[in-house]
Design a protein around this motif. Structure first.
Motif, PDB file in Angstrom:
ATOM      1  N   THR A   1       0.850  -1.194   0.000  1.00  0.00           N
ATOM      2  CA  THR A   1       0.000   0.000   0.000  1.00  0.00           C
ATOM      3  C   THR A   1       0.887   1.247   0.000  1.00  0.00           C
TER       4      THR A   1
ATOM      5  N   ILE B   1      -6.908   2.413   2.212  1.00  0.00           N
ATOM      6  CA  ILE B   1      -6.857   1.462   3.330  1.00  0.00           C
ATOM      7  C   ILE B   1      -7.864   1.793   4.426  1.00  0.00           C
TER       8      ILE B   1
ATOM      9  N   VAL C   1     -10.743  -2.715   1.139  1.00  0.00           N
ATOM     10  CA  VAL C   1      -9.732  -3.568   1.757  1.00  0.00           C
ATOM     11  C   VAL C   1     -10.181  -5.028   1.732  1.00  0.00           C
TER      12      VAL C   1
ATOM     13  N   VAL D   1       1.654  -8.316   3.721  1.00  0.00           N
ATOM     14  CA  VAL D   1       1.161  -6.963   3.429  1.00  0.00           C
ATOM     15  C   VAL D   1       2.182  -5.971   3.962  1.00  0.00           C
TER      16      VAL D   1
ATOM     17  N   ASN E   1       2.549  -2.180   4.600  1.00  0.00           N
ATOM     18  CA  ASN E   1       1.747  -0.953   4.659  1.00  0.00           C
ATOM     19  C   ASN E   1       2.658   0.272   4.677  1.00  0.00           C
TER      20      ASN E   1
ATOM     21  N   GLY F   1      -7.036   2.691   9.121  1.00  0.00           N
ATOM     22  CA  GLY F   1      -6.491   1.892   8.019  1.00  0.00           C
ATOM     23  C   GLY F   1      -5.715   0.687   8.512  1.00  0.00           C
ATOM     24  N   PRO F   2      -4.751   0.850   9.404  1.00  0.00           N
ATOM     25  CA  PRO F   2      -4.046  -0.301   9.961  1.00  0.00           C
ATOM     26  C   PRO F   2      -4.965  -1.291  10.674  1.00  0.00           C
TER      27      PRO F   2
ATOM     28  N   LEU G   1      -6.482  -3.395   7.937  1.00  0.00           N
ATOM     29  CA  LEU G   1      -5.471  -4.314   7.409  1.00  0.00           C
ATOM     30  C   LEU G   1      -5.208  -5.450   8.397  1.00  0.00           C
TER      31      LEU G   1
ATOM     32  N   LEU H   1       1.705  -8.821   8.464  1.00  0.00           N
ATOM     33  CA  LEU H   1       1.586  -7.382   8.233  1.00  0.00           C
ATOM     34  C   LEU H   1       2.879  -6.697   8.666  1.00  0.00           C
TER      35      LEU H   1
ATOM     36  N   HIS I   1       4.383  -3.024   9.043  1.00  0.00           N
ATOM     37  CA  HIS I   1       3.802  -1.687   9.176  1.00  0.00           C
ATOM     38  C   HIS I   1       4.860  -0.693   9.636  1.00  0.00           C
TER      39      HIS I   1
END
Length: 304
Positions: free
Chosen positions: A7, A38, A44, A56, A58, A82-83, A86, A97, A99
């Motif tokens: 993303t 997101i 999503v 993913v 981010n 958004g997180p 996700l 994930l 991040h």
């Protein structure tokens, strides 16, 4: 086929990842707000349902620190909600994930480098929303890696380096804060790190533990001659930029540069005085570059 969802492709970290991930032999889906917002639950869910990523990354975020003070809803939407979305989807399919977070989750009042376990206490909306994003991920997902970084720069997008180069051309006075300290970090190093984490996840070699990591660039030999906890100020960073620029445009680069205090600068958002991160946890696995060498690289590309 190993599938990776990215993303925030158009940002400087996203573009740096794009440069470094395309030759891995993976099925990579690059997205930006035009193709994946997101903070839009339906979008999503749809992307996860059709693409089913293994990892993913981010790289999306609301990063305008001052603007966030007047636009808290938008900042929270991207940095926190958004997180959360996700994390929910990663949990549902067992995806990892990765991040990005920030040193702005700390208040900067410590006299030491911040370690991963230090207690967050953000001073502004940006820091608060980034911390909320971390908290959502930790509440709804166990299979995650959060990378806290600082003062990101690159040859892409708008950042401190490109801003200094622009202001230098205008010949107007340039006032830069000299009492906020941190570690400039090259976005390409962050990109190389997340590619390495994705490789580790695919191979299941377990070099990276799940959880939080601090990651910022090394100052190289010049920093080893000084107090490691002192870092560099924004003014120091600006001086280094003009020092490199002077190699391409000999003269009085940065002649309009003036050091000021945080109070004299009077920005909208309050910023931490100490944003220096301790990277001892990640350094045995993946070491960052000397930021001055990477700054030289960025200036060389910019001036080409």
């Amino acid at each position: 086929m190993y599938r990776v969802l990215i993303t925030g492709q158009s940002g400087q970290i996203g573009q740096s990842i794009t440069d470094r991930i395309q030759h891995q032999g993976w099925d990579v889906l690059f997205t930006d707000i035009d193709t994946l917002d997101i903070a839009n639950a339906k979008q999503v869910e749809a992307v996860f349902k059709t693409f089913k990523p293994d990892v993913v990354i981010n790289a999306a975020g609301y990063t305008d620190v001052d603007r966030a003070e007047h636009d808290a809803v938008a900042a929270e939407s991207v940095n926190a909600y958004g997180p959360y979305l996700l994390a929910i989807q990663c949990h549902s399919i067992g995806a990892l994930l990765i991040h990005f977070s920030t040193e702005y989750i700390f208040n900067g009042r410590s006299h030491c480098r911040y370690v991963e376990t230090d207690t967050p206490s953000p001073l502004n909306v940006y820091g608060r929303t980034k911390l909320q994003g971390e908290q959502y991920i930790k509440a709804y997902l166990s299979h995650y890696i959060i990378i806290r970084t600082s003062w990101v720069f690159s040859e892409y997008a708008q950042n401190f380096v490109t801003t200094m180069l622009y202001l230098n051309r205008s010949k107007a006075p340039i006032c830069i804060v000299n009492d906020q300290f941190g570690c400039p970090t090259y976005a390409g190093d962050l990109a190389n790190l997340v590619v390495d984490i994705a490789k580790d996840n695919q191979a299941e070699t377990g070099r990276y533990q799940l959880g939080d990591y601090n990651f910022c660039s090394d100052g190289g030999d010049r920093d080893r001659d000084r107090d490691r906890d002192s870092g560099v100020s924004w003014f120091d960073f600006a001086c280094a930029i003009f020092e490199e620029l002077d190699k391409y445009q000999p003269g009085e680069q940065g002649r309009n540069l003036t050091a000021v205090t945080s109070e004299e600068y009077a920005s909208i958002a309050t910023r931490p005085k100490n944003g220096i991160l301790n990277c001892h946890k990640i350094s045995p696995i993946f070491r960052p570059s000397d930021w001055r060498r990477k700054l030289r690289h960025v200036i060389e590309i910019t001036m080409a």
